[in-house]
Design an enzyme around this catalytic site. Structure first.
Site, PDB file in Angstrom:
ATOM      1  N   ASP A 202       0.850  -1.198   0.000  1.00 54.89           N
ATOM      2  CA  ASP A 202       0.000   0.000   0.000  1.00 54.89           C
ATOM      3  C   ASP A 202       0.889   1.253   0.000  1.00 54.89           C
ATOM      4  O   ASP A 202       1.730   1.426   0.887  1.00 54.89           O
ATOM      5  CB  ASP A 202      -0.888  -0.018   1.254  1.00 54.89           C
ATOM      6  CG  ASP A 202      -1.964   1.045   1.198  1.00 54.89           C
ATOM      7  OD1 ASP A 202      -3.130   0.707   0.938  1.00 54.89           O
ATOM      8  OD2 ASP A 202      -1.625   2.232   1.409  1.00 54.89           O
ATOM      9  N   ASN A 210      -1.285  12.926  -4.200  1.00 59.78           N
ATOM     10  CA  ASN A 210      -2.253  13.433  -5.189  1.00 59.78           C
ATOM     11  C   ASN A 210      -2.460  14.936  -5.036  1.00 59.78           C
ATOM     12  O   ASN A 210      -2.515  15.671  -6.022  1.00 59.78           O
ATOM     13  CB  ASN A 210      -3.612  12.745  -4.998  1.00 59.78           C
ATOM     14  CG  ASN A 210      -3.752  11.497  -5.838  1.00 59.78           C
ATOM     15  OD1 ASN A 210      -3.085  11.359  -6.861  1.00 59.78           O
ATOM     16  ND2 ASN A 210      -4.602  10.586  -5.419  1.00 59.78           N
ATOM     17  N   ASP A 219      -2.017   9.054 -10.965  1.00 57.52           N
ATOM     18  CA  ASP A 219      -2.286   7.939 -11.890  1.00 57.52           C
ATOM     19  C   ASP A 219      -0.982   7.425 -12.496  1.00 57.52           C
ATOM     20  O   ASP A 219      -0.755   6.209 -12.585  1.00 57.52           O
ATOM     21  CB  ASP A 219      -3.210   8.403 -13.025  1.00 57.52           C
ATOM     22  CG  ASP A 219      -4.648   8.537 -12.562  1.00 57.52           C
ATOM     23  OD1 ASP A 219      -4.926   8.143 -11.418  1.00 57.52           O
ATOM     24  OD2 ASP A 219      -5.482   9.025 -13.339  1.00 57.52           O
ATOM     25  N   GLU A 246      -4.680   2.668  -4.074  1.00 55.83           N
ATOM     26  CA  GLU A 246      -3.206   2.588  -4.127  1.00 55.83           C
ATOM     27  C   GLU A 246      -2.716   1.297  -3.491  1.00 55.83           C
ATOM     28  O   GLU A 246      -1.612   1.205  -2.984  1.00 55.83           O
ATOM     29  CB  GLU A 246      -2.603   3.841  -3.457  1.00 55.83           C
ATOM     30  CG  GLU A 246      -2.493   3.839  -1.945  1.00 55.83           C
ATOM     31  CD  GLU A 246      -3.832   3.907  -1.183  1.00 55.83           C
ATOM     32  OE1 GLU A 246      -4.871   3.564  -1.754  1.00 55.83           O
ATOM     33  OE2 GLU A 246      -3.793   4.255  -0.007  1.00 55.83           O
TER      34      GLU A 246
HETATM   35  N1  LIG Z   1      -4.394   9.286  -8.651  1.00 51.46           N
HETATM   36  C1  LIG Z   1      -5.193   8.353  -8.171  1.00 51.46           C
HETATM   37  N2  LIG Z   1      -5.483   8.363  -6.853  1.00 51.46           N
HETATM   38  C2  LIG Z   1      -6.256   7.385  -6.367  1.00 51.46           C
HETATM   39  C3  LIG Z   1      -6.771   6.365  -7.159  1.00 51.46           C
HETATM   40  N3  LIG Z   1      -7.505   5.551  -6.365  1.00 51.46           N
HETATM   41  C4  LIG Z   1      -7.458   6.058  -5.132  1.00 51.46           C
HETATM   42  N4  LIG Z   1      -6.680   7.162  -5.099  1.00 51.46           N
HETATM   43  C5  LIG Z   1      -6.389   8.060  -4.006  1.00 51.46           C
HETATM   44  O1  LIG Z   1      -5.534   7.416  -3.060  1.00 51.46           O
HETATM   45  C6  LIG Z   1      -5.714   8.076  -1.814  1.00 51.46           C
HETATM   46  C7  LIG Z   1      -5.716   7.068  -0.691  1.00 51.46           C
HETATM   47  O2  LIG Z   1      -5.801   7.806   0.495  1.00 51.46           O
HETATM   48  P1  LIG Z   1      -5.806   7.106   1.917  1.00 51.46           P
HETATM   49  O3  LIG Z   1      -6.699   5.891   1.875  1.00 51.46           O
HETATM   50  O4  LIG Z   1      -6.115   8.153   2.899  1.00 51.46           O
HETATM   51  O5  LIG Z   1      -4.356   6.573   2.079  1.00 51.46           O
HETATM   52  P2  LIG Z   1      -3.000   7.343   2.122  1.00 51.46           P
HETATM   53  O6  LIG Z   1      -3.158   8.793   1.902  1.00 51.46           O
HETATM   54  O7  LIG Z   1      -2.068   6.645   1.183  1.00 51.46           O
HETATM   55  O8  LIG Z   1      -2.523   7.144   3.579  1.00 51.46           O
HETATM   56  P3  LIG Z   1      -1.867   5.800   4.209  1.00 51.46           P
HETATM   57  O9  LIG Z   1      -2.344   4.661   3.380  1.00 51.46           O
HETATM   58  O10 LIG Z   1      -2.347   5.776   5.573  1.00 51.46           O
HETATM   59  O11 LIG Z   1      -0.407   6.011   4.075  1.00 51.46           O
HETATM   60  C8  LIG Z   1      -7.014   8.864  -1.888  1.00 51.46           C
HETATM   61  O12 LIG Z   1      -6.728  10.224  -1.940  1.00 51.46           O
HETATM   62  C9  LIG Z   1      -7.617   8.404  -3.208  1.00 51.46           C
HETATM   63  O13 LIG Z   1      -8.326   9.432  -3.843  1.00 51.46           O
HETATM   64  C10 LIG Z   1      -6.448   6.369  -8.547  1.00 51.46           C
HETATM   65  O14 LIG Z   1      -6.850   5.508  -9.327  1.00 51.46           O
HETATM   66  N5  LIG Z   1      -5.663   7.387  -8.999  1.00 51.46           N
END
Ligand SMILES: Nc1nc2c(ncn2[C@@H]2O[C@H](COP(=O)(O)OP(=O)(O)OP(=O)(O)O)[C@@H](O)[C@H]2O)c(=O)[nH]1
Length: 329
Positions: A202, A210, A219, A246
């Site tokens: 992860d 982002n 992406d 992610e």
């Molecule tokens: N660019 C992009 N972002 C994505 C996609 N799918 C999910 N995300 C983003 O990934 C982010 C995941 O955020 P969180 O679940 O808070 O996880 P994190 O910020 O990585 O925090 P931790 O996992 O705790 O380290 C969110 O902002 C989603 O919008 C995608 O297909 N493309």
């Protein structure tokens, strides 16, 4: 400067022309008589005979007639035409007069006409406003329909993606393929008393990534990570997949905990070195990994239990500060 009204001029000129013709008719023969007498006298001949006088009289008569004819043709007739033209012009009514009697009603008519024109313009403006409002309403309706259609399309797209076997963003296997592979490989490992390692990866703080670099860069980062995983785990039996967001998994048949740990640690370093998205980022993109491995010495009851163990290890890695690999107990 003449004090006569311009209206009187053509009538007066016509009268003058008539009087001029009369005077010329009288004066020309007289002048001719005088001219002929002076001519005879200048010749200094004998006293005139009756025949000579008769001949002179005829001469004067003919001369006068010719002169009167010429005057009539070259002078009086053109002048009469001119006078008639002036009279005709006078008979045409003037479009605008400056006299006080006609001006006021005409002004009123003009003002009335302008008033009507303004009213018509106001009506037309009002109609156009109505039409614009109607158009705006239709536009709003169509926009709402479009939004609905887009929402439906997105829902269909998601449904279709879940039916498909490939993750549309990264091109690697999706959750559906992973679930099937996990069940299949777990059974195989159980049957063959083999090894099966499972890593859940992860990306750290991806939301922040982002927000800092933009969704498109996010992406692109996901695609780079997927490509890296595919390069590192490319045996026929290996499977890498994106579970969504992610989160990725690597299913490694034949790998025990130590072997998988070695490969995953180097992969973690490689990912850190990617320096996404453009190499200028101060904060490298990192990943937290939870690793579980099934073996005859450490069996799991089910594929689901193996996955849960890897998830719990990931949870521990995140809570221990991220950017690390954690092993399932
Ligand atoms: N660019 C992009 N972002 C994505 C996609 N799918 C999910 N995300 C983003 O990934 C982010 C995941 O955020 P969180 O679940 O808070 O996880 P994190 O910020 O990585 O925090 P931790 O996992 O705790 O380290 C969110 O902002 C989603 O919008 C995608 O297909 N493309």
């Amino acid at each position: 400067m003449s004090t006569e009204s311009p209206d009187e001029l053509p009538g007066r000129e016509t009268r003058r022309l008539g009087s001029l013709r009369l005077r010329l008719t009288l004066a020309l023969p007289l002048l001719n008589v005088l001219a002929v007498a002076a001519f005879e006298w200048s010749l200094g001949g004998d006293a005139p005979t009756p025949e000579g006088l008769a001949r002179l009289a005829w001469l004067v008569l003919l001369l006068s007639a010719a002169q009167l004819l010429l005057v009539e043709l070259w002078m009086l007739r053109p002048l009469r035409r001119l006078a008639a033209g002036c009279e005709a012009m006078e008979s045409v009514p003037m479009p605008l007069t400056t006299d006080g009697e006609g001006a006021a009603p005409r002004l009123a008519v003009e003002l009335d006409r302008i008033g009507h024109a303004m009213q018509r313009a106001r009506d037309s403006l009002w109609q156009q406003e109505q039409a614009a409002r109607e158009l705006q309403r239709e536009l709003t309706e169509q926009r709402q329909q479009l939004d609905q259609a887009q929402a439906t399309l997105e829902a269909n797209r998601r449904e279709l993606a879940s039916l498909e076997r490939v993750d549309t963003l990264t091109g690697i296997a999706n959750q559906r393929v992973f679930d099937e592979a996990l069940r299949r490989e777990f059974k195989r490992a159980q049957r063959q008393r083999g090894l099966l390692a499972l890593a859940v990866l992860d990306l750290d703080q991806f939301r922040q990534f982002n927000e800092t670099h933009g969704r498109e860069a996010g992406d692109a980062a996901l695609q780079r990570v997927a490509a890296l995983l595919s390069t590192r785990f490319k045996r026929d039996t290996d499977l890498v997949a994106r579970l969504g967001g992610e989160e990725f998994v690597a299913l490694l048949p034949g790998f025990g905990m130590a072997e998988a740990q070695g490969v995953l640690e180097s992969l973690r370093e490689e990912l850190r070195a990617l320096r996404l998205p453009d190499g200028s980022s101060e904060q490298p993109l990192t990943v937290s990994i939870g690793l579980a491995a099934a073996s005859p010495a450490h069996p799991y009851l089910s594929a689901q239990a193996l996955l849960q163990a890897a998830d719990e290890a990931l949870y521990i890695a995140k809570h221990a500060g991220r950017d690390r690999l954690s092993l399932a107990a």
